[in-house]
Design an enzyme around this catalytic site. Structure first.
Site, mmCIF file in Angstrom:
data_model
loop_
_atom_site.group_PDB
_atom_site.id
_atom_site.type_symbol
_atom_site.label_atom_id
_atom_site.label_comp_id
_atom_site.label_asym_id
_atom_site.label_seq_id
_atom_site.Cartn_x
_atom_site.Cartn_y
_atom_site.Cartn_z
ATOM 1 N N GLY A 45 0.782 -1.236 0.000
ATOM 2 C CA GLY A 45 0.000 0.000 0.000
ATOM 3 C C GLY A 45 0.811 1.282 0.000
ATOM 4 C CD GLU A 101 2.292 0.692 6.921
ATOM 5 O OE1 GLU A 101 1.825 0.841 5.775
ATOM 6 O OE2 GLU A 101 2.229 -0.384 7.528
ATOM 7 C CG ASP A 105 -7.462 0.034 10.723
ATOM 8 O OD1 ASP A 105 -8.269 0.923 10.461
ATOM 9 O OD2 ASP A 105 -7.817 -1.118 11.038
ATOM 10 C CB VAL A 155 -9.857 5.385 2.585
ATOM 11 C CG1 VAL A 155 -10.725 6.493 3.149
ATOM 12 C CG2 VAL A 155 -8.957 4.804 3.654
ATOM 13 C CG ASP A 161 -5.824 -3.573 -1.365
ATOM 14 O OD1 ASP A 161 -5.440 -3.154 -0.253
ATOM 15 O OD2 ASP A 161 -6.114 -4.760 -1.574
ATOM 16 N NE ARG A 167 -2.499 -3.100 -3.835
ATOM 17 C CZ ARG A 167 -2.486 -3.287 -2.511
ATOM 18 N NH1 ARG A 167 -2.317 -2.276 -1.705
ATOM 19 N NH2 ARG A 167 -2.641 -4.497 -2.004
HETATM 20 C C1 PRP Z 1 -2.475 -2.041 5.633
HETATM 21 C C2 PRP Z 1 -1.554 -0.846 5.737
HETATM 22 C C3 PRP Z 1 -0.751 -1.137 6.949
HETATM 23 C C4 PRP Z 1 -1.717 -1.903 7.826
HETATM 24 C C5 PRP Z 1 -2.300 -0.987 8.846
HETATM 25 O O1 PRP Z 1 -1.802 -3.041 4.942
HETATM 26 O O2 PRP Z 1 -0.767 -0.700 4.599
HETATM 27 O O3 PRP Z 1 0.385 -1.923 6.657
HETATM 28 O O4 PRP Z 1 -2.754 -2.422 6.974
HETATM 29 O O5 PRP Z 1 -3.189 -1.660 9.694
HETATM 30 P P1 PRP Z 1 -2.937 -1.800 11.253
HETATM 31 O O6 PRP Z 1 -2.615 -0.451 11.804
HETATM 32 O O7 PRP Z 1 -4.280 -2.312 11.743
HETATM 33 O O8 PRP Z 1 -1.854 -2.798 11.492
HETATM 34 P P2 PRP Z 1 -2.520 -4.324 4.331
HETATM 35 O O9 PRP Z 1 -2.434 -5.449 5.324
HETATM 36 O O10 PRP Z 1 -3.899 -3.951 3.864
HETATM 37 O O11 PRP Z 1 -1.588 -4.709 3.099
HETATM 38 P P3 PRP Z 1 -1.268 -3.927 1.738
HETATM 39 O O12 PRP Z 1 -0.478 -2.693 2.123
HETATM 40 O O13 PRP Z 1 -0.450 -4.899 0.952
HETATM 41 O O14 PRP Z 1 -2.575 -3.580 1.072
#
Ligand code: PRP
Length: 183
Positions: A45, A101, A105, A155, A161, A167
């Protein structure tokens, strides 16, 4: 704006201004003799934010990549963090790592990664996120550089994504509920 998007939450113009503001802060904080700044992109991401940010930073930077996944569903972050692709550097003890990042979340990913990289021997570890959803925190965590605090909405775009789609959108938008409700 494509049909699946309910509204634009962070426009291209606002993203550009966020990127410039954070780059200036990074320049200020890392203009230290002997500093070896390594931007660590957390795939997938963060790749778009990373690409834009590194172009605006004036101090010398190196780049590196990690990929992590959290167990759980696609709309709710899971409870555990799994390293899918690690960082391999012999000079980690000389590196000032800045983790990049797209979004925070629950806070679990960054909280885990900061501890992991410190234990692995990095000289320093800081964190930078484009988006922050503090209302979703499960662990106590604050990033050092935050682009924008956003409400708890689904979002996508600018790297983010849903089921690997959206993306490449140049803005951050809120996905229509019927799109992710369909699956
Ligand atoms: C998303 C984002 C962070 C994480 C945040 O990645 O890029 O790495 O989740 O969430 P958290 O604060 O609850 O740990 P995702 O797992 O969706 O993978 P991606 O970036 O490959 O889409």
């Amino acid at each position: 704006m494509i049909n699946d998007i309910e509204k634009i939450l962070v426009s291209e113009e606002e993203i550009d201004s966020i990127v410039r503001r954070i780059a200036a802060l990074i320049d200020r904080d890392y203009s230290v003799p002997g500093s070896k700044l390594v931007l660590l992109c957390i795939l997938k991401g963060s790749v778009v934010f990373m690409g834009d940010l590194m172009k605006r930073i004036k101090v010398p930077v190196e780049i590196d990549f990690m990929r992590v996944s959290s167990y759980g569903g696609s709309t709710v972050s899971g409870g555990r963090v799994n390293i899918v692709m690690d960082i391999f550097r012999k000079d980690l003890d000389k590196c000032d790592i800045l983790i990049i990042e797209d979004i925070i979340d629950s806070g679990r990913t960054l909280s885990y990664l900061v501890d992991y990289l410190r234990l692995k021997g990095a000289k320093s570890v800081r964190t930078c996120t484009l988006l922050d959803k503090p209302s979703r925190r499960q662990v106590d965590f604050s990033a050092d550089y935050v682009g924008k605090i956003i409400p708890d909405e689904f979002v996508v775009g600018y790297g983010l994504d849903y089921d690997e789609r959206y993306r490449a959108l140049p803005y951050v938008g809120v996905l229509k509920p019927e799109v992710y409700g369909k699956n």
